[in-house]
Write a protein that holds these residues in place. Structure first.
Motif, short mmCIF file in Angstrom:
data_model
loop_
_atom_site.label_atom_id
_atom_site.label_comp_id
_atom_site.label_asym_id
_atom_site.label_seq_id
_atom_site.Cartn_x
_atom_site.Cartn_y
_atom_site.Cartn_z
N ALA A 1 0.85 -1.20 0.00
CA ALA A 1 0.00 0.00 0.00
C ALA A 1 0.88 1.24 0.00
CB ALA A 1 -0.92 0.01 1.22
N GLY A 2 0.44 2.26 -0.73
CA GLY A 2 1.22 3.48 -0.76
C GLY A 2 0.51 4.58 -1.52
N ASP A 3 1.25 5.64 -1.78
CA ASP A 3 0.75 6.80 -2.52
C ASP A 3 1.47 6.88 -3.85
OD1 ASP A 3 -0.98 7.81 -0.39
OD2 ASP A 3 0.89 8.23 0.66
N ALA A 4 0.70 7.02 -4.93
CA ALA A 4 1.26 6.97 -6.27
C ALA A 4 1.22 8.34 -6.94
CB ALA A 4 0.51 5.96 -7.12
N GLU A 5 2.19 8.57 -7.81
CA GLU A 5 2.20 9.78 -8.63
C GLU A 5 2.51 9.38 -10.07
OE1 GLU A 5 5.50 12.44 -7.90
OE2 GLU A 5 6.63 10.85 -6.89
N VAL A 6 1.84 10.03 -11.02
CA VAL A 6 2.06 9.76 -12.43
C VAL A 6 3.12 10.72 -12.95
CG1 VAL A 6 0.99 9.62 -14.71
CG2 VAL A 6 -0.34 9.04 -12.65
N LEU A 7 4.13 10.18 -13.61
CA LEU A 7 5.25 10.95 -14.14
C LEU A 7 5.12 11.00 -15.66
CD1 LEU A 7 8.08 9.29 -12.00
CD2 LEU A 7 6.69 11.29 -11.42
N TRP A 8 4.91 12.18 -16.18
CA TRP A 8 4.68 12.33 -17.62
C TRP A 8 6.01 12.57 -18.32
CZ3 TRP A 8 -0.08 11.53 -19.76
CH2 TRP A 8 -1.15 11.41 -18.87
N HIS A 9 6.87 11.54 -18.31
CA HIS A 9 8.19 11.62 -18.92
C HIS A 9 8.13 11.21 -20.38
CE1 HIS A 9 10.86 12.23 -15.41
NE2 HIS A 9 9.91 11.62 -14.74
N ASP A 10 9.13 11.69 -21.13
CA ASP A 10 9.39 11.11 -22.44
C ASP A 10 9.93 9.71 -22.22
OD1 ASP A 10 10.01 11.83 -25.52
OD2 ASP A 10 11.61 10.57 -24.71
N GLU A 11 9.51 8.74 -23.08
CA GLU A 11 9.90 7.36 -22.86
C GLU A 11 11.42 7.18 -22.89
OE1 GLU A 11 9.83 4.86 -26.87
OE2 GLU A 11 7.87 5.66 -26.41
N ALA A 12 12.14 8.04 -23.62
CA ALA A 12 13.59 7.90 -23.70
C ALA A 12 14.25 8.11 -22.35
CB ALA A 12 14.15 8.87 -24.73
N GLU A 13 13.61 8.88 -21.48
CA GLU A 13 14.18 9.16 -20.17
C GLU A 13 13.92 8.03 -19.18
OE1 GLU A 13 12.85 12.91 -18.66
OE2 GLU A 13 12.92 13.86 -20.63
N SER A 14 12.99 7.15 -19.48
CA SER A 14 12.56 6.17 -18.50
C SER A 14 13.39 4.89 -18.50
CB SER A 14 11.10 5.79 -18.75
OG SER A 14 10.98 4.99 -19.92
N GLY A 15 14.02 4.58 -19.63
CA GLY A 15 14.71 3.30 -19.75
C GLY A 15 13.79 2.17 -20.12
N PHE A 16 12.49 2.44 -20.28
CA PHE A 16 11.51 1.44 -20.67
C PHE A 16 11.00 1.76 -22.07
CE2 PHE A 16 11.05 1.39 -15.98
CZ PHE A 16 11.25 0.03 -15.75
N GLU A 17 11.41 0.97 -23.04
CA GLU A 17 10.96 1.18 -24.40
C GLU A 17 9.45 0.96 -24.48
OE1 GLU A 17 11.58 -0.78 -28.85
OE2 GLU A 17 13.04 -1.15 -27.26
N GLY A 18 8.74 1.86 -25.14
CA GLY A 18 7.30 1.73 -25.28
C GLY A 18 6.51 2.35 -24.16
N ALA A 19 7.18 2.83 -23.10
CA ALA A 19 6.45 3.45 -21.99
C ALA A 19 5.92 4.81 -22.42
CB ALA A 19 7.36 3.60 -20.79
N LEU A 20 4.66 5.07 -22.15
CA LEU A 20 4.05 6.36 -22.44
C LEU A 20 4.21 7.32 -21.27
CD1 LEU A 20 0.75 5.20 -24.19
CD2 LEU A 20 2.98 5.74 -25.20
N ARG A 21 4.36 6.76 -20.09
CA ARG A 21 4.54 7.54 -18.86
C ARG A 21 4.98 6.56 -17.78
NH1 ARG A 21 -0.27 6.36 -20.48
NH2 ARG A 21 -0.20 8.10 -21.91
N LEU A 22 5.28 7.07 -16.60
CA LEU A 22 5.71 6.24 -15.49
C LEU A 22 4.80 6.47 -14.30
CD1 LEU A 22 9.55 7.02 -15.61
CD2 LEU A 22 8.38 5.07 -16.64
N VAL A 23 4.77 5.50 -13.39
CA VAL A 23 4.07 5.65 -12.12
C VAL A 23 5.06 5.32 -11.01
CG1 VAL A 23 2.12 4.94 -10.69
CG2 VAL A 23 1.88 4.96 -13.19
N ARG A 24 5.15 6.19 -10.03
CA ARG A 24 6.02 5.95 -8.87
C ARG A 24 5.14 5.79 -7.64
NH1 ARG A 24 9.97 9.94 -9.15
NH2 ARG A 24 11.48 8.41 -9.91
N LEU A 25 5.42 4.75 -6.86
CA LEU A 25 4.66 4.47 -5.64
C LEU A 25 5.57 4.65 -4.44
CD1 LEU A 25 1.81 3.20 -4.66
CD2 LEU A 25 3.23 1.19 -4.16
#
Length: 325
Positions: free
Chosen positions: A267-291
């Motif tokens: 359980a935790g608190d989540a935030e949506v990160l509207w990054h460019d996929e190139a910054e995430s290290g995950f190919e195909g990612a549209l955005r990230l979620v951090r918990l």
């Protein structure tokens, strides 16, 4: 004969302000405004009713006494979940005393259910309100019924092996120990529960939702003992989970070890990160979620049946490579 006039509830948008906000940022708002009312229904189609009736488990999202969403799995002999009519779903099971959602199913409670069939990758969602509770289980009144595509779901086959010992809960923790970090970093699947309480006017879109997330092992990144991050890939563009998180960051995740039957609840608190996929290290990612983790609960042997891993989803192959645990 003229068709009956739609009711006010039918005319209401199935999406709340948080979902609409995320849809707007993601560029799917116009499309969802066009099709949302047709695909998110107030009753279950017959194929969904039949589908739930053949499942050995369903994923449930609900709130505990402190309004924290948690996700868990309810199991039973196929038919334990069944639909007596298109507006109702009956579940003859409860979360056991070892579960964070023990006692959470009460009359009037908001519950989200995900029916998922790992062997075929089919999945359908049903969110509703508890109308009746008795000693055997509970009945939900349908508020939202809709299907999801099979993307990112690993195939699994149920085996004859069962975990006969009752589930055992370990003491709650406030951070992820080494075993929990390893399990998460090795996982290809988790389920996430979120909640939107409503604004007093919009009722059709209010309630608890539970959803599937999948990827190659390592798609959930353990940043440290108190922080997780994962990519958000292209999906159905409804943005139920992200929309709920926009207005209420509280989330409950469950990682299932399908072989041992162990559940790891986070359980935790989540935030949506509207990054460019190139910054995430995950190919195909549209955005990230951090918990940001607040509580961790491990339950040994919570899933009665043992499952055998099958092939990965073809859609996962489009998401690139990254280090695993």
């Amino acid at each position: 004969m003229n068709a009956p006039a739609p009711t006010p509830l039918q005319l209401e948008s199935p999406f709340h302000a948080g979902e609409i906000y995320v849809q707007t940022l993601a560029g799917s708002r116009e499309a969802m405004a066009e099709i949302g009312g047709r695909v998110i229904r107030l009753a279950m189609p017959d194929q969904h009713r039949q589908f739930f009736g053949q499942l050995p488990f369903v994923v449930m999202g609900a709130l505990d006494a402190d309004d924290q969403p948690w996700a868990t799995l309810l199991s039973g002999t196929p038919g334990f979940a069944h639909s007596p009519d298109p507006t109702l779903l009956r579940v003859n099971a409860f979360a056991p005393p070892t579960d964070p959602l023990y006692g959470a199913v009460r009359q009037g409670a908001s519950v989200g259910l995900l029916g998922i069939e790992p062997s075929t990758r089919r999945r359908n969602r049903m969110n509703g309100t508890v109308e009746e509770v008795d000693t055997q289980g509970f009945t939900l009144r349908v508020a939202q019924s809709f299907g999801n595509c099979p993307q990112y779901i690993r195939k699994r086959e149920i085996t004859p092996q069962e975990h006969d010992a009752p589930p055992v809960a370990e003491p709650s923790q406030t951070s992820l120990d080494d075993e929990a970090q390893w399990q998460i970093a090795s996982a290809d699947t988790f389920f996430i529960a979120t909640h939107y309480a409503g604004d007093g006017a919009t009722q059709r879109s209010a309630g608890t939702d539970v959803s599937h997330r999948g990827g190659k092992p390592g798609f959930v990144r353990v940043e440290d003992a108190n922080t997780l991050m994962w990519p958000d890939f292209r999906g159905n563009s409804f943005y139920n989970t992200l929309g709920n998180l926009h207005v209420n960051p509280r989330a409950g995740l469950v990682f299932v070890d399908f072989a041992s039957g162990d559940f790891l609840h986070v359980a935790g608190d989540a935030e949506v990160l509207w990054h460019d996929e190139a910054e995430s290290g995950f190919e195909g990612a549209l955005r990230l979620v951090r918990l940001h983790v607040r509580e961790v609960r491990r339950v040994r042997g919570a899933l009665p049946a043992a499952w055998r891993d099958g092939e990965a989803s073809p859609s996962v192959e489009r998401t690139g490579d990254w280090p695993t645990a």
